[in-house]
Motif scaffolding. Sequence first.
Motif, PDB file in Angstrom:
ATOM      1  N   GLY A 103       4.241   8.502  15.860  1.00 60.87           N
ATOM      2  CA  GLY A 103       3.578   8.523  14.358  1.00 60.87           C
ATOM      3  C   GLY A 103       1.902   8.056  14.845  1.00 60.87           C
ATOM      4  N   ASP A 159      -2.345   8.188  11.296  1.00 59.24           N
ATOM      5  CA  ASP A 159      -1.032   7.699   9.483  1.00 59.24           C
ATOM      6  C   ASP A 159      -2.281   8.753   8.158  1.00 59.24           C
ATOM      7  N   GLU A 180      -2.615  15.978   8.586  1.00 59.50           N
ATOM      8  CA  GLU A 180      -1.817  17.101   9.424  1.00 59.50           C
ATOM      9  C   GLU A 180      -1.256  15.977  10.195  1.00 59.50           C
ATOM     10  N   TYR A 181      -1.812  14.761  10.468  1.00 57.01           N
ATOM     11  CA  TYR A 181      -0.523  13.510  11.070  1.00 57.01           C
ATOM     12  C   TYR A 181       0.426  12.751  10.929  1.00 57.01           C
ATOM     13  N   SER A 201       3.674  11.324   8.588  1.00 52.34           N
ATOM     14  CA  SER A 201       5.106  11.957   8.611  1.00 52.34           C
ATOM     15  C   SER A 201       5.734  11.052   7.909  1.00 52.34           C
ATOM     16  N   TYR A 202       5.711  11.315   6.619  1.00 54.40           N
ATOM     17  CA  TYR A 202       6.841  10.410   5.575  1.00 54.40           C
ATOM     18  C   TYR A 202       8.099  10.000   5.540  1.00 54.40           C
ATOM     19  N   ASP A 203       8.716  11.719   6.474  1.00 53.47           N
ATOM     20  CA  ASP A 203       9.968  11.114   6.954  1.00 53.47           C
ATOM     21  C   ASP A 203       9.959  10.457   8.317  1.00 53.47           C
ATOM     22  N   LEU A 204       9.287  10.182   9.101  1.00 56.01           N
ATOM     23  CA  LEU A 204       9.692   9.717  10.743  1.00 56.01           C
ATOM     24  C   LEU A 204       8.773   8.210   9.374  1.00 56.01           C
ATOM     25  N   TRP A 205       8.385   7.753   8.896  1.00 53.80           N
ATOM     26  CA  TRP A 205       8.052   6.471   8.323  1.00 53.80           C
ATOM     27  C   TRP A 205       9.446   6.034   7.477  1.00 53.80           C
TER      28      TRP A 205
END
Length: 641
Positions: free
Chosen positions: A534, A537, A541-542, A544-548
């Motif tokens: 991550g 934020d 373009e960088y 990532s909701y899924d990563l959080w």
Amino acid sequence: MPVESVFPRLEALLPHVQKPIQYVGGELNSTVKPWDDCDVRWALMYPDAYEVGLPNQGVQILYEILNEREGVLAERTYSVWPDLEKLMREQGVPQFTVDSHRPVGAFDLLGVSFATELGYTNLLTALDLSGIPLRAADRTEEHPVVVAGGHAAFNPEPVADFLDCAVLGDGEQAVLAVTEAVRAWKDEGRPGGRDELLFRLARTGGVYVPKFYDVEYHSDGRIARVVPNRSGVPWRVAKHTVMDLDEWPYPKQPLVPLAETVHERMSVEIFRGCTRGCRFCQAGMITRPVRERTITGIGEMVERGLEATGFEEVGLLSLSSADHSEIGDIAKGLADRYENDKIGLSLPSTRVDAFNIDLANELTRNGRRSGLTFAPEGATERIRKVINKMVSEEDLIRTVATAYGNGWRQVKLYFMCGLPTETDEDVLQIADMAAKVIAKGRQVTGGNDIRCTVSIGGFVPKPHTPFQWAPQLSAEETDRRLEKLRDRIRADKQYGRNIGFRYHDGKPGIVEGLLSRGDRRIGEVIRAVWEAGGRFDGWREYFSYDLWMESAAKVLPQYGVDVDWYTTRERGHEEVLPWDHLDSGLDKDWLWEDWQDALDEQEVDDCRWTPCFDCGVCPGMGTEIQVGPTGKKLLPLTVIT
């Protein structure tokens, strides 16, 4: 001993990255001081890309104040893009300052300014690249003291594990006090090591050192209490407030960027603080009281800044610039002074009820007719009462009619979605308001070349505001309402084609909400996101909701809480909030009463012009509202011919 520049190693990497010019330094008005001539050395960081960080007023002010002091140096560092980060790791190049390309790890202090919580992962990248242990507990005397500031520092708990300390409020005087404490500790031979230095800072009552506070929790996940774990450490930490802005006319020599940045203008902060009382606005609440810079002080800063930079635009900054008690005289005086130079003037923030055509004409006297931006925030009178945005639809229509009738053809309206008590109809009324604006524009001008752009952001409850107890709207519900609004606008055959529609989906707001009202347990989530890649934020373009969400799902169950517990859950009056031991000056009971007034749809006046509402700031902080008029003009500045 001098610290060597890493530029020879960095230079070899620059042909292989995007926008290499942002890393080379050498901007007009930048400062490089001899390392060995100084005994206290600051690296100042804005945790975002150069193009966003360089114009930041807070960093520029502290950079100049520190470098004016004998024996003190300050240099700047910004977040490096992932392409350069990868190469730096491969080649062993550390995080560097852009002024002299010295390694950040060699400095005494790393000051990080957080305007938003979405820069937290970038902090971890910078620490890691600098060779500074991520956890403050793992650092030694050889590592810089990591100091946080900025609006997000009013709740630094999510990054408490990564910070040595945090400073709340205005930084001008605070940064010098910290500098003197470090100097004295070093002169004495660093007695007691890093721990003693941090204790000296903490016991002043104006620097928050997380390691000296323990957080205890109830079995249901709520905080039981935050308690000092060392004698001499205060129970609450106070914010810093600069009362006389004319004594701090910074920046005197604004930086002129080499690369393109988000703002390329000479900016002057004309006043600090706001008492309009918008219940969603953290900046307005935590910067109280209002303190105006005098008209003559503003004129002198503009004159000096333009001479030092060559900029062709002056931004008159504040939370609501048209509210300055002498804004009309300021705008006219500057327009008169610089008319032949074609210097543009701008008010980045303008309230509907503070706008008038005389002011607008002064701001555009050199012929520029860009779009006007207003922020009703809510489209219905009911929701505007909830948020205490005391602007009527009639005010808005009358204001835009005046603008359209005097040459403007574009108006931008800013709203929020997800405000407390909001319904679908409150959001759908945005389309109707935009249509009325266009209809009025066509009526006034007799033409059809009228545009209205609707821009919508998701509401995020913030600490130290009346809405700090409010539930946040879920990402799914936010997206559903915005889709209905988009369909309503598209279905309008008469006006829809003239309405621009810009909005952010609900996902970034949920992450911001998690970080905004989070506590120390969120630090593990931040680290997990960072370790999984991550970065940046705040950039679409960088991000990532899924990563959080995946990282939160791994970390939070051990504590019996989840993302919804931090975001969509409403808090009760008796709950201990993570930032309750950090004193913004606002009385918590007053904030709660204002929250109840919001639910009852009761408005509160601006205390600049009405009796005090007992928010707590002035008596508690020993401050006062400072407004004009001074009765002075911009003289002795003379008109240039």
